[in-house]
Scaffold this motif. Structure first.
Motif, short mmCIF file in Angstrom:
data_model
loop_
_atom_site.label_atom_id
_atom_site.label_comp_id
_atom_site.label_asym_id
_atom_site.label_seq_id
_atom_site.Cartn_x
_atom_site.Cartn_y
_atom_site.Cartn_z
N LEU A 1 84.89 42.95 110.64
CA LEU A 1 84.54 43.32 112.00
C LEU A 1 83.10 42.92 112.32
CD1 LEU A 1 86.13 46.82 112.64
CD2 LEU A 1 87.09 44.54 112.96
N ASN A 2 82.93 42.36 113.48
CA ASN A 2 81.62 42.00 114.00
C ASN A 2 81.28 43.02 115.09
OD1 ASN A 2 79.61 40.88 115.75
ND2 ASN A 2 80.00 38.86 114.84
N GLY B 1 82.59 53.88 111.45
CA GLY B 1 82.39 54.83 110.35
C GLY B 1 83.55 55.79 110.22
N GLU B 2 84.07 56.26 111.35
CA GLU B 2 85.20 57.20 111.32
C GLU B 2 86.47 56.53 110.81
OE1 GLU B 2 85.44 58.93 115.19
OE2 GLU B 2 83.48 59.90 115.03
N LEU B 3 86.69 55.29 111.22
CA LEU B 3 87.89 54.57 110.77
C LEU B 3 87.80 54.21 109.29
CD1 LEU B 3 88.55 52.26 113.85
CD2 LEU B 3 89.71 54.38 113.23
N LEU C 1 91.14 52.89 106.99
CA LEU C 1 91.57 51.68 107.70
C LEU C 1 90.62 50.52 107.47
CD1 LEU C 1 92.79 53.04 111.15
CD2 LEU C 1 94.17 52.40 109.17
N LEU C 2 89.37 50.84 107.22
CA LEU C 2 88.34 49.83 107.00
C LEU C 2 87.71 50.06 105.63
CD1 LEU C 2 86.58 50.03 110.49
CD2 LEU C 2 88.27 48.33 109.77
N GLU C 3 87.16 49.00 105.05
CA GLU C 3 86.50 49.12 103.75
C GLU C 3 85.28 48.21 103.71
OE1 GLU C 3 89.33 47.95 100.81
OE2 GLU C 3 89.55 45.91 101.57
N PRO C 4 84.27 48.61 102.92
CA PRO C 4 83.08 47.76 102.81
C PRO C 4 83.41 46.41 102.17
CG PRO C 4 82.71 49.96 101.90
CD PRO C 4 84.19 49.83 102.12
N VAL C 5 82.65 45.39 102.55
CA VAL C 5 82.84 44.07 101.97
C VAL C 5 81.52 43.60 101.38
CG1 VAL C 5 84.71 43.42 103.52
CG2 VAL C 5 82.36 42.98 104.21
N VAL D 1 82.13 45.76 107.23
CA VAL D 1 83.44 46.28 106.86
C VAL D 1 84.53 45.32 107.32
CG1 VAL D 1 82.75 48.72 106.92
CG2 VAL D 1 83.63 47.62 109.00
N ALA D 2 85.66 45.42 106.64
CA ALA D 2 86.83 44.62 107.01
C ALA D 2 88.05 45.53 107.04
CB ALA D 2 87.05 43.49 106.00
#
Length: 241
Positions: free
Chosen positions: A50-51, A71-73, A78-82, A87-88
């Protein structure tokens, strides 16, 4: 639709089309729900980084509500650090599906037992109303309508317990439930069968039989997870990216 990582214009029918003006709290909520739906419906595919700047531009908001929503997602899985930061969209696999449905089975089996025992008049009427509104029409529903109708039925059961913690407990994992459901939306019989099973669950609740209600909700969820696993297997494992 353009990916949030891209820089082109967004189709006006996109989930990520520009938001109307809102106060700050409502704006964060709306950004979060738009992003959640875009992820669930695969408008933002699994693996996409995500940008924040691009998402903010597409929604017509500042970066602050986007940052908060992201941050909530991420806390919902649903999202994870890359690597390198940011996050992706987290990829979903069959194990995720089975794990989240184990959680559903634990919560919803207890919920239907509670409703069947307590026999709350208003709650049972609400469940029957949801069936009357949606069951005759599910064959003509689009993807978002199918997800919303299914959510409405199951949340009506949780609400009928008159214990708000059931809904609070399941809400953080529901996005993963719907991501899994999207994998089998192309199979018409999945949702028509689901609504026949919804009818059977409602009848068990109305009969006041906790054992029957639990058996039917477990059968319903077991059938659903088997269909989703089969759909993911046909596609070659994890959802397409």
């Amino acid at each position: 639709m353009s990916s949030p990582a891209a820089g082109s214009n967004v189709h006006p029918d996109s989930v990520l089309s520009e938001l109307p003006p809102r106060d700050t709290t409502a704006l964060v909520r709306d950004v979060r729900e738009r992003l959640r739906l875009a992820i669930v419906m695969e408008e933002i595919p699994a693996g996409t980084k995500l940008n924040q700047v691009q998402v903010a531009k597409q929604l017509g908001v500042s970066r602050m509500p986007v940052r908060t929503a992201i941050g909530e997602l991420a806390s919902e899985g649903l999202l994870e650090p890359v690597p390198g930061g940011g996050v992706a969209v987290r990829r979903l696999n069959e194990r995720d599906v089975r794990n989240v449905y184990d959680v559903r089975a634990a919560l919803e089996s207890q919920a239907v037992r509670s409703v069947a025992r307590q026999h709350p008049a208003e709650g049972l009427v609400r469940i029957r109303q949801v069936l009357a509104v949606h069951k005759p029409h599910v064959r003509g529903y689009g993807a978002a309508q199918l997800l919303a109708a299914d959510r409405e039925f199951h949340m009506a059961i949780l609400d009928a317990t008159e214990n708000p913690y059931f809904r609070q407990a399941i809400t953080p994992v529901w996005s993963t439930v719907e991501r899994a459901m999207v994998r089998s939306l192309h199979i018409t019989e999945v949702f028509t069968t689901a609504w026949e099973q919804h009818e059977e669950i409602a009848q068990a609740l109305e009969s006041g039989d906790p054992d029957l209600a639990e058996a039917r909700i477990r059968h319903h969820l077991g059938h659903a997870v088997a269909q989703m696993a089969r759909a993911m297997s046909v596609e070659g494992g994890p959802p397409r990216s």
